[in-house]
Motif scaffolding. Sequence first.
Motif, PDB file in Angstrom:
ATOM      1  N   LEU B   9       2.636  44.634  71.798  1.00 34.25           N
ATOM      2  CA  LEU B   9       2.662  43.215  71.497  1.00 34.25           C
ATOM      3  C   LEU B   9       3.809  42.940  70.541  1.00 34.25           C
ATOM      4  N   ILE B 158      -3.819  40.128  70.264  1.00 34.67           N
ATOM      5  CA  ILE B 158      -4.289  40.756  71.488  1.00 34.67           C
ATOM      6  C   ILE B 158      -5.272  39.833  72.209  1.00 34.67           C
ATOM      7  N   PHE B 159      -5.997  39.056  71.415  1.00 36.44           N
ATOM      8  CA  PHE B 159      -7.026  38.218  72.023  1.00 36.44           C
ATOM      9  C   PHE B 159      -7.308  37.053  71.085  1.00 36.44           C
ATOM     10  N   GLY B 235     -17.272  36.432  79.622  1.00 37.18           N
ATOM     11  CA  GLY B 235     -17.165  37.309  80.779  1.00 37.18           C
ATOM     12  C   GLY B 235     -15.727  37.571  81.163  1.00 37.18           C
ATOM     13  N   VAL B 236     -14.990  36.505  81.386  1.00 37.49           N
ATOM     14  CA  VAL B 236     -13.630  36.654  81.874  1.00 37.49           C
ATOM     15  C   VAL B 236     -12.685  36.272  80.744  1.00 37.49           C
ATOM     16  N   ALA B 237     -11.672  37.098  80.548  1.00 36.24           N
ATOM     17  CA  ALA B 237     -10.780  36.868  79.415  1.00 36.24           C
ATOM     18  C   ALA B 237      -9.772  35.779  79.720  1.00 36.24           C
ATOM     19  N   ILE B 283      -5.968  37.368  80.338  1.00 34.59           N
ATOM     20  CA  ILE B 283      -5.653  38.754  80.678  1.00 34.59           C
ATOM     21  C   ILE B 283      -5.890  38.901  82.162  1.00 34.59           C
ATOM     22  N   ARG B 284      -4.996  38.434  82.911  1.00 33.11           N
ATOM     23  CA  ARG B 284      -5.025  38.382  84.365  1.00 33.11           C
ATOM     24  C   ARG B 284      -3.581  38.320  84.817  1.00 33.11           C
ATOM     25  N   ALA B 285      -3.398  38.170  86.088  1.00 28.73           N
ATOM     26  CA  ALA B 285      -2.065  37.903  86.586  1.00 28.73           C
ATOM     27  C   ALA B 285      -1.545  36.685  85.837  1.00 28.73           C
ATOM     28  N   GLY B 286      -0.316  36.739  85.361  1.00 26.57           N
ATOM     29  CA  GLY B 286       0.232  35.662  84.550  1.00 26.57           C
ATOM     30  C   GLY B 286      -0.290  35.787  83.144  1.00 26.57           C
ATOM     31  N   VAL B 287      -0.193  37.010  82.598  1.00 28.91           N
ATOM     32  CA  VAL B 287      -0.845  37.308  81.324  1.00 28.91           C
ATOM     33  C   VAL B 287      -0.329  36.429  80.181  1.00 28.91           C
ATOM     34  N   ARG B 289      -0.881  35.952  75.905  1.00 27.44           N
ATOM     35  CA  ARG B 289      -1.515  36.472  74.697  1.00 27.44           C
ATOM     36  C   ARG B 289      -1.490  35.378  73.640  1.00 27.44           C
ATOM     37  N   VAL B 309       8.169  40.109  76.310  1.00 25.64           N
ATOM     38  CA  VAL B 309       8.069  41.429  75.726  1.00 25.64           C
ATOM     39  C   VAL B 309       8.976  42.353  76.510  1.00 25.64           C
TER      40      VAL B 309
ATOM     41  N   GLU C  47       5.494  40.270  87.133  1.00 24.41           N
ATOM     42  CA  GLU C  47       5.457  39.448  85.918  1.00 24.41           C
ATOM     43  C   GLU C  47       6.769  39.631  85.140  1.00 24.41           C
ATOM     44  N   TYR C 318     -10.140  44.169  83.957  1.00 30.05           N
ATOM     45  CA  TYR C 318     -10.046  42.763  83.565  1.00 30.05           C
ATOM     46  C   TYR C 318     -11.427  42.124  83.537  1.00 30.05           C
ATOM     47  N   SER C 321     -15.939  43.001  81.252  1.00 24.71           N
ATOM     48  CA  SER C 321     -16.793  42.263  80.333  1.00 24.71           C
ATOM     49  C   SER C 321     -17.705  41.314  81.111  1.00 24.71           C
ATOM     50  N   ASN C 322     -17.181  40.795  82.197  1.00 21.05           N
ATOM     51  CA  ASN C 322     -18.007  39.904  83.010  1.00 21.05           C
ATOM     52  C   ASN C 322     -19.122  40.663  83.713  1.00 21.05           C
TER      53      ASN C 322
END
Lengths: 436, 375, 607
Positions: B9, B158-159, B235-237, B283-287, B289, B309, C47, C318, C321-322
């Motif tokens: 990062l 990071i999150f 559930g989903v980030a 935190i998926r495609a197209g990340v 932060r 980065v 990406e 990814y 957690s879900n």
Amino acid sequence: MQTSFLHILKAIACSLSIVLLSAIIANGQEAEPDQPANVKELIIKDRDWDNGDSLIVTVPLSDFYFKKLQDLEQADGHLLIGMSEEYGGAYRPVSQFPPNDGTWEFDEEEKTLSGRVSSLTRHSHYYFRASWEPEEGDLTLLAESTEPMQSKRQWFIGEKRNLAFVGFVICGSVIFFIEIAKRGRPLKVRKIAGLNAVDEAVGRATEMGRSVLFVPGIQDLNDIQTIAGLNILSHVAKTAAEFDADVEVPTSRALVMTAARETLQGSYLSAGRPDAYNPDLAYYVTDEQFGYVAAVSGSMVREQPAACFYMGAFYAESLILAETGNSIGAIQVAGTAEPSQLPFFVAACDYTLIGEELFAASAYLSGAPEELGSLKGQDVGKIIVAIGIITGCIAATIDQPFSFVLTFVLIATAILLGVWWILSRETSQPSLHTPG
Amino acid sequence: MAHAYTPGLKVTECTNLRVRRILPISGSVHVEKGQDVQAEDVVAEAQIPGNIFPINLANLLATAPAELQNCMKKEVGDRVEIGDLLAESKGIFGFFKTQYHSKSAGVLEAVSKITGQVILRGAPIPVQVKAYVTGKVIDIMPEHGVVIESTVAFIQGIFGIGSEAYGPIAVACETPDEILRAEHIKPEMSGCVIIGGARMTNEAIAKAVEIGAAAVISGGIDDQDLKNILGYDLGVAITGTENIGPSLIITEGFGDIAMAERTHRLLCSHTGHAASVNGATQIRAGVMRPEIVIPLDQTHSSDTIDEGVVEGILEPGVTIRLIRDPYFGRIGQVATLPSEPQVLGSGSKARVLTVTCENGEEILVPRANVEIIAD
Amino acid sequence: MPVISPDEINVILATDCGSTTTKAIMIEKIDGHYRQTYRGEAPTTVEEPAANVTIGVANAIAEIGELAGRKLLDENNEIIRPARGNEGCDIYISTSSAGGGLQMLVSGVVREMTAASAKRAALGAGAIVLDIIASNDKRKPYEQIQRIRELRPDMILMAGGTDGGTEKHVVQLAELIAPAKPQPRFGSEYRMPVIFAGNKEAWPMVRDTFDDSVELSQVENVRPILDRENLGPARDMIHDLFLEHVMAHAPGYDKLIAWTDAPIMPTPGAVGNILKTIAEKSGINAVGVDIGGATTDVFSVFDGEFNRTVSANLGMSYSISNVCAEATMPNILRWVHVDMDERELRNRVKNKMIRPTTIPQSLEALIFEQAVSREALRLAYLQHKEFATTLKGVQQQRTVGDLFTQDSGGNSIVDNMKLDLLVASGGVLSHAPRMEQTAAMLIDAFEPEGFTRLAKDSIFMMPHLGVLAQVHPQAALEVFERDCLIYLGTCIATAGKPVPNKVAFEYRITGDITAQGEILAGELKRIPLAADQEARVSITPHRKLDAGNGKGQSVEKTVHGGTVGIILDGRGRPLLVGGETGYSRQDVSQWVEALNLYENESLVSSK
């Protein structure tokens, strides 16, 4: 959970103790005292646990008559019971022995013969006389009552105790299952394919851009089947409202039309689409059976509904409707409690609610604890009846001396097994299956 | 692959940051090329078409959809207020007319001849895009947005949760390994970007919410605390839309973990400076932060133009962090890079490296479980 | 693209651009048979900072080149074609799921009918379905519009109405979608492709409803009549538009499209393709699963009927957690036979989510990760079973004999008892250190009944072969049979709840090995049988259990071995583990021991 069971148990215990108590009270009534010699005093008692229409007349007999009456082959006459509304009035014969109609009983110790006199009017005063009527010759007065006697009614008719028992069991199980359902324990109701198919049928109509036809039978609102049909209509209409499809309800009774409109409106409202409700879709055709059928069939052929529901009382028109529906390729769901029409519906329709299923439908659809509980309770009743019939058959086939004990043992085991089975099913089945 | 890489990062003291500020739909841009903007200036604005209210008028008036046009009392494009007569059926010889008065306000957008449906569109919803960072507009995309360039200190977490926030930096924990507790948060930190150390506690977050902090930044957070704050198990980030008050950013990971020394030092050195913070994470495609942007004054300038980065290369001597249990959070230097895959404790085979930890211990870890700390 | 006759193809290069790694394989003709020879991997570069997918592809191919000692790329990093001696390849093909794959929005009139058909078409084409808009989805129109606006699909598929059926509903849906103006993911210059596959008579009205801001096209109805589905045309159109629009807007794909000799397929579409081909060819019922980092795909072919589902938020990195949120921690921990601290685990799960590329280092971490995967697979399979059903809204034909068996439409066609082959792929399954672990995860999650052969995709080659099957079916089949699958063995299980402490079934094995004995309720047993061995197994179940021929009836079948062998499972179905009534942790430990899943010493040392 625990406390409510105790309540039920307490209620049952209370009612039982009342029954026992009144039995003791009813037994406490005594006969009149003795009369002077040769014409003895009849002992008359009110019969316990009856409707107040019979008395037990006990005739004290001399050894001579006692032996004579006991040995029926030697009897050359019979004992005649006469009854009158006033002492010394006109005594009319009300009963005689022999023959023994099953109500007469000897008492060896007291040397008496007792018999029942029935069909009396409650609260009237009666006097009785017992006479010996030889085959030839005059009557000999053996005993009489000098005091008037009245028959009294008890609060419970003892003869019906079997019914009471069954009633208790069924009502108890209804209450029991309602309580269970209220506590949120899942009650399993068998899947009724016809009702699960409502979504499918209405969906088909929606996709095909056609209407849904609903026929609530040809009987008026006083027929319970029509009511059951309208119950199902509310479910169908709600589904149709959600899908935005039209439901057409032709009726053959004016009152049914009004009820159908109310049902439709309620359903559209509960589906959150009051704007989609159109009262013209429920309409009256004619009271004439075949006029109605002709109109409905004609409209079916022209409009080609994609889903047809027949729910209610049907007679000769059942096959005409179902066959027309089949020929236009509609998904058809029928339900009727008319046994004679079921085969036609089964053959021509996609799904059929058979007899009781029509009535069970509303419990099935609503999932309300009261309705589910009564449905389950009735099932218990049906199981008991079925067990009774089976054990009765077995007992009747087996030799007499064993039959009583055997019947008892069989019934008891069967009931225990039945209850265990029901309870085990309730606990093992994960969920109540209700559509929507 | 001799040069396996792991993306670290970005933690930069001085960089030229370009941010694209784009409207979700086309609208108007309020600034000009070359203009200096402040973080909270509105640079572009658009009107999202309002909500739609469909009404099935044909049914309500009991007319055929095709005839609905003749019953309408308003034309398409007319403004309709609540209670206005929208349509009236023809009735029979002029009698028994049914009327419909609108139950919602808006503009009549369409009258369908097929479905009998009338569509009213409510008032448009304005969307504003702020500059986000103080800087200079270097490019304009007409009707869509702008690109702003600024010389900044730039730190990626990071999150995070929560959306964009602005405020001066206030340091709550003096050392990076100090746990951020409620007592560290003072009332005067209201509206500030609070810098913690290691894990942020549930109580500290509650206190930050209470005093109205703009953002809380710390090394880690307990997942159980995160669940308590959000009220549900994440559930989903994909975050950024939460509305808990301050935006939260963790720089290292979940659990008890200290903020990286460098990050903490950098943040502390800017105490009192205005910062722009965005907790949105994907935190998926197209990340995406979460990030902390601290615009620097004009005296700083940087030759590097940073738009993302860059990859680092794993080689002996590089400082790395272990990012997987059982050594989660430890920092060390790459000692050797064996080329042959080796069997791990779990029984699986993977390419590994040996790390000399800060305490001198040498451990063997899979290459996938390390992260280069950007220098 | 150069046209080469299939006979002249000797060297095939195939890549699959996943969201994290690009995998390349090389297939060569050796002694007249096609064999997979080399493979290479490189991080996907779709990406930032690279933002060009072909860089990752070139890296992966370069790795193969190094391994094979073959020059595949020229100075400009372009693939050399055709093959000449020790240079280049004959054809190059590729699949892609990078950038989140193909995301679609579908609409239909009735959720269970035309909307379901539209969803099937989209899923079959390899898309992720973001949402279904239907007349009866219980949402108010404004909520539907809200939803359409929030989503950013790549493409919209509209169905609804049979041919000649409803127009009202279809137009109503169009009236919802058109003004909502769904925003595509790739910038504003991109015109959203909208495919209309509904009532053809409603087409002119639908066409009038939309303006120029979308790319509207029409194909044959997915449900011309309710009793029949016609998914092919819609599926093909989705593939075409995927290439034309979606791919063309992703970074570097224009170049990749130019490179390939066959249209690029979405990865799941290609996997489905090969599974379908195999099931048809061998006449078996098969289920395939691909558990990835973000999504889990389940494919099934039952009686020739192909179905695919994507569980968008069930995955091992990814989405880990879900999985924990959906399955809940107690459900995951029921598969774990050692003590673990829940708070600690929660943090670990989240750390895996934010750093998805890490791999478990300690045995404890591996046990936990495999427990999570069981739940992810179980949930994904559950979703699949609910989706793979017979058509709804079909008129039934009945006789009086059906009086008491009135079954309805919409029943699941997935029947574990009829399942012949279960194929696993995806990191956690194919990279498990021991094959026994893969087999155990499959059995616990899918609960196969009767005789089921288990296999895993050795190096996740199925997507490549799926595309290859379109260009060169023979090569695809040969490689699939020889190199793609690693057989784990055969699972033999009885359906029904076994009586505790009683014998679940008796077995007798003859053939390459001989054995006989009894399996108790709740017992697992492994009998080694190598991949090239065969055995005849006869099973006599307890009178309450079913091994395929009905309760208590014996079954005899020939089974094939594998790296694990025969697994005899007396635990019953459905498999109840945990909770008050299910199997206890002690039972789970026994299973771990019976299958020799983990090495005990290393667990102790790691703790």
